[in-house]
Design a protein around this motif. Structure first.
Motif, short mmCIF file in Angstrom:
data_model
loop_
_atom_site.label_atom_id
_atom_site.label_comp_id
_atom_site.label_asym_id
_atom_site.label_seq_id
_atom_site.Cartn_x
_atom_site.Cartn_y
_atom_site.Cartn_z
N THR A 122 0.86 -1.18 0.00
CA THR A 122 0.00 0.00 0.00
C THR A 122 0.90 1.23 0.00
O THR A 122 1.99 1.19 0.56
CB THR A 122 -0.99 0.04 1.18
OG1 THR A 122 -1.79 1.22 1.06
CG2 THR A 122 -0.29 0.04 2.52
N GLN A 172 -4.40 4.05 4.70
CA GLN A 172 -4.97 2.80 4.21
C GLN A 172 -5.75 2.05 5.28
O GLN A 172 -6.79 1.48 5.01
CB GLN A 172 -3.89 1.91 3.63
CG GLN A 172 -4.42 0.72 2.87
CD GLN A 172 -5.17 1.10 1.61
OE1 GLN A 172 -4.60 1.48 0.62
NE2 GLN A 172 -6.49 1.02 1.65
N TYR A 219 -6.88 -4.12 4.09
CA TYR A 219 -6.96 -3.53 2.75
C TYR A 219 -6.59 -4.51 1.65
O TYR A 219 -6.85 -4.26 0.48
CB TYR A 219 -6.04 -2.31 2.66
CG TYR A 219 -4.58 -2.64 2.93
CD1 TYR A 219 -3.75 -3.09 1.92
CD2 TYR A 219 -4.06 -2.51 4.22
CE1 TYR A 219 -2.43 -3.41 2.18
CE2 TYR A 219 -2.74 -2.82 4.46
CZ TYR A 219 -1.92 -3.28 3.46
OH TYR A 219 -0.62 -3.59 3.71
N ARG A 233 -7.45 -0.43 -2.30
CA ARG A 233 -6.06 -0.53 -1.85
C ARG A 233 -5.26 0.43 -2.72
O ARG A 233 -5.13 0.25 -3.93
CB ARG A 233 -5.54 -1.96 -2.03
CG ARG A 233 -4.06 -2.13 -1.70
CD ARG A 233 -3.64 -3.58 -1.67
NE ARG A 233 -3.66 -4.24 -2.94
CZ ARG A 233 -2.59 -4.54 -3.68
NH1 ARG A 233 -1.38 -4.22 -3.26
NH2 ARG A 233 -2.72 -5.16 -4.84
#
Length: 189
Positions: A52, A57, A61, A184
């Motif tokens: 990520t 985030q 995710y 994501r």
């Protein structure tokens, strides 16, 4: 006046930057190389579900669909036409002149940006455009992107501007957090 003082008097960083961006082969090459590298990194990001790019985030995710967030100004759209106008008019930046420029939808693409975005779309990545342009400039921003052939998802809001809702001020982290709720975020450009 000394010769160095005269040279400084005539120096104009905005002029130099605008000319370099508009006319140098080096700018075009550097931009295209940057976006080609982004394609390579995108493949790595997509292959690693733990990847990520956003602090916003949060947890869990890994199973969300991938997204890339791109800044609009000087990452996707080249606004040196506005900068050139400022130089010729002897003016500085002003929202009173910036807003009409945005709404004319005449910015050019940054070299390599459209190819990268098309590559990302071909990999199933959702594209989000984030900018500190103000919400009333969204129609002009969208028109400019569409006129240049940039993909915009019409089913969801993928052009996220300052002031579009009460929580979206000039801090773009709020807009990244919005995207991170459902996606994501694999790259921030």
């Amino acid at each position: 006046i000394s010769s160095s003082a005269r040279a400084e008097e005539g120096a104009n960083d905005l002029l130099n930057a605008t000319l370099w961006t508009q006319s140098s082969v080096e700018f075009k090459a550097a931009s295209m190389a940057t976006f080609k590298l982004a394609e390579l990194m995108l493949d790595k990001a997509l292959a690693n579900k733990d990847w990520t790019a956003a602090l916003e985030q949060g947890d869990a995710y890994q199973s969300k669909p991938p997204a890339v967030i791109l800044d609009v100004d000087e990452t996707v759209l080249d606004n040196t036409e506005y900068e050139a106008w400022l130089i010729k008019a002897g003016k500085g930046y002003s929202s009173k002149t910036w807003a009409p420029f945005v709404n004319e939808a005449i910015s050019d693409p940054i070299p390599g940006s459209k190819e990268f975005i098309e590559y990302a779309k071909s990999k199933g990545v959702e594209i989000f455009y984030v900018s500190n342009r103000k919400a009333p400039q969204e129609a002009g921003t969208r028109k400019n992107l569409k006129d240049l052939g940039y993909p915009i998802n019409e089913k969801i809001d993928t052009v996220l501007l300052r002031g579009e809702n009460d929580k979206w001020g000039s801090e773009i982290g709020t807009r990244r957090a919005y995207v991170a709720q459902d996606y994501r975020i694999v790259m921030l450009l």
